[in-house]
Design an enzyme around this catalytic site. Structure first.
Site, PDB file in Angstrom:
ATOM      1  N   GLU A  12       0.783  -1.180  -0.087  1.00 35.27           N
ATOM      2  CA  GLU A  12      -0.008   0.069  -0.047  1.00 35.27           C
ATOM      3  C   GLU A  12       0.942   1.223  -0.033  1.00 35.27           C
ATOM      4  OE1 GLU A  12      -3.929  -1.392   2.318  1.00 35.27           O
ATOM      5  OE2 GLU A  12      -1.959  -1.900   3.484  1.00 35.27           O
ATOM      6  N   GLU A  48      -3.550  -9.579   4.188  1.00 34.40           N
ATOM      7  CA  GLU A  48      -4.281  -9.036   5.378  1.00 34.40           C
ATOM      8  C   GLU A  48      -5.507 -10.127   5.817  1.00 34.40           C
ATOM      9  OE1 GLU A  48      -2.638  -5.094   4.460  1.00 34.40           O
ATOM     10  OE2 GLU A  48      -3.512  -7.001   3.107  1.00 34.40           O
TER      11      GLU A  48
END
Length: 264
Positions: free
Chosen positions: A118, A138
């Site tokens: 990210e 995640e």
């Protein structure tokens, strides 16, 4: 650009800086932890990026990682202690929720996972080694890719690609990133920083006002309607066309020499 102070448990800062001409090189520096981000790293990144924005002699930045890894994401040991590798209002590593006005390039070796991926997405361009690996795993840890994987990735690639990456949590090769639009260039293993610096130097040789205005328009125009886009663009580019740098660019071209930019 000065290096930030190391935390008591380390012998050197979690983030290192070096200046290459008009380019700032930022190195995430926790190689033994695969550059997993902790609170100290986020705080140091915040200070470095703030100084980068304020320094008129720096035209572009490259973010890379020490030890053949870009960033493996959040330090889960720190997470269990209540640490957050983010800055309020600025996001993961003080980058994922803010837009830096100058170009930022990610140089990726090894893994860019979770928050590391990210952080890479928050950069404007990506140069990756052919052995680089990407992913937002995640969901495999019962978490969600809330630092940009769910909201930024769909803007950088196809919706279906973002959906697959987010819901499977799988790891993907550099070629997948290039084919799906979130990697600009693939280079040989070990050459990501070299390739990113080459790109950054090319950008830094251009007029800094023009570069900043061009980036701003590309970033902001995603929300502009068809009716307003040219008017909004004009507001941003008008000062560029009457700047001293614009005159210098034309003069240098006529005189067959390299322009001497002042950023004014």
């Amino acid at each position: 650009m000065t290096e930030t102070t190391a935390t008591p448990e380390t012998t050197e800062p979690e983030v290192l800086t070096e200046i290459d001409g008009n380019v700032l090189v930022i190195t995430l520096n926790r190689p033994k932890a695969k550059n997993a981000a902790n609170a100290a790293m986020a705080q140091q990144m915040d200070a470095i990026l703030t100084e980068f924005e304020a320094n008129d002699s720096l035209y572009a930045a490259v973010i890379t990682g020490a030890g053949k890894t870009f960033c493996s994401g959040m330090d889960l040991k720190g997470f269990l202690k209540g640490e957050k590798p983010s800055i309020e209002g600025k996001g993961f590593l003080a980058l994922t929720q803010q837009t830096i006005s100058k170009p930022v390039i990610a140089a990726v070796e090894g893994y860019a996972l979770a928050g590391g991926f990210e952080t890479m997405l928050a950069c404007d361009m990506v140069v990756a080694a052919d052995t680089a690996k990407f992913g937002i795993p995640e969901v495999k840890r019962g978490l969600a890719a809330a630092a940009g994987g769910l909201v930024t990735l769909p803007q950088r690639t196809h919706r279906a690609v973002a959906m697959e990456m987010a819901l499977t949590g799988d790891i993907y090769p550099a070629t997948f990133g290039k084919e799906n639009g979130f990697v600009n260039r693939i280079v040989e293993d070990g050459k990501a920083l070299e390739g990113a610096l080459e790109l950054a130097r090319t950008i830094a040789a251009n007029g800094p006002l023009a570069v900043k205005a061009s980036k701003r328009i590309i970033v902001e125009s995603i929300d502009w309607s068809t009716e307003e886009k040219f008017a909004k663009q004009q507001e941003i580019v008008d000062p560029v066309f009457v700047s001293a740098d614009a005159k210098e660019g034309a003069t240098a071209f006529a005189e067959k020499r390299a322009p001497q930019w002042t950023g004014k």
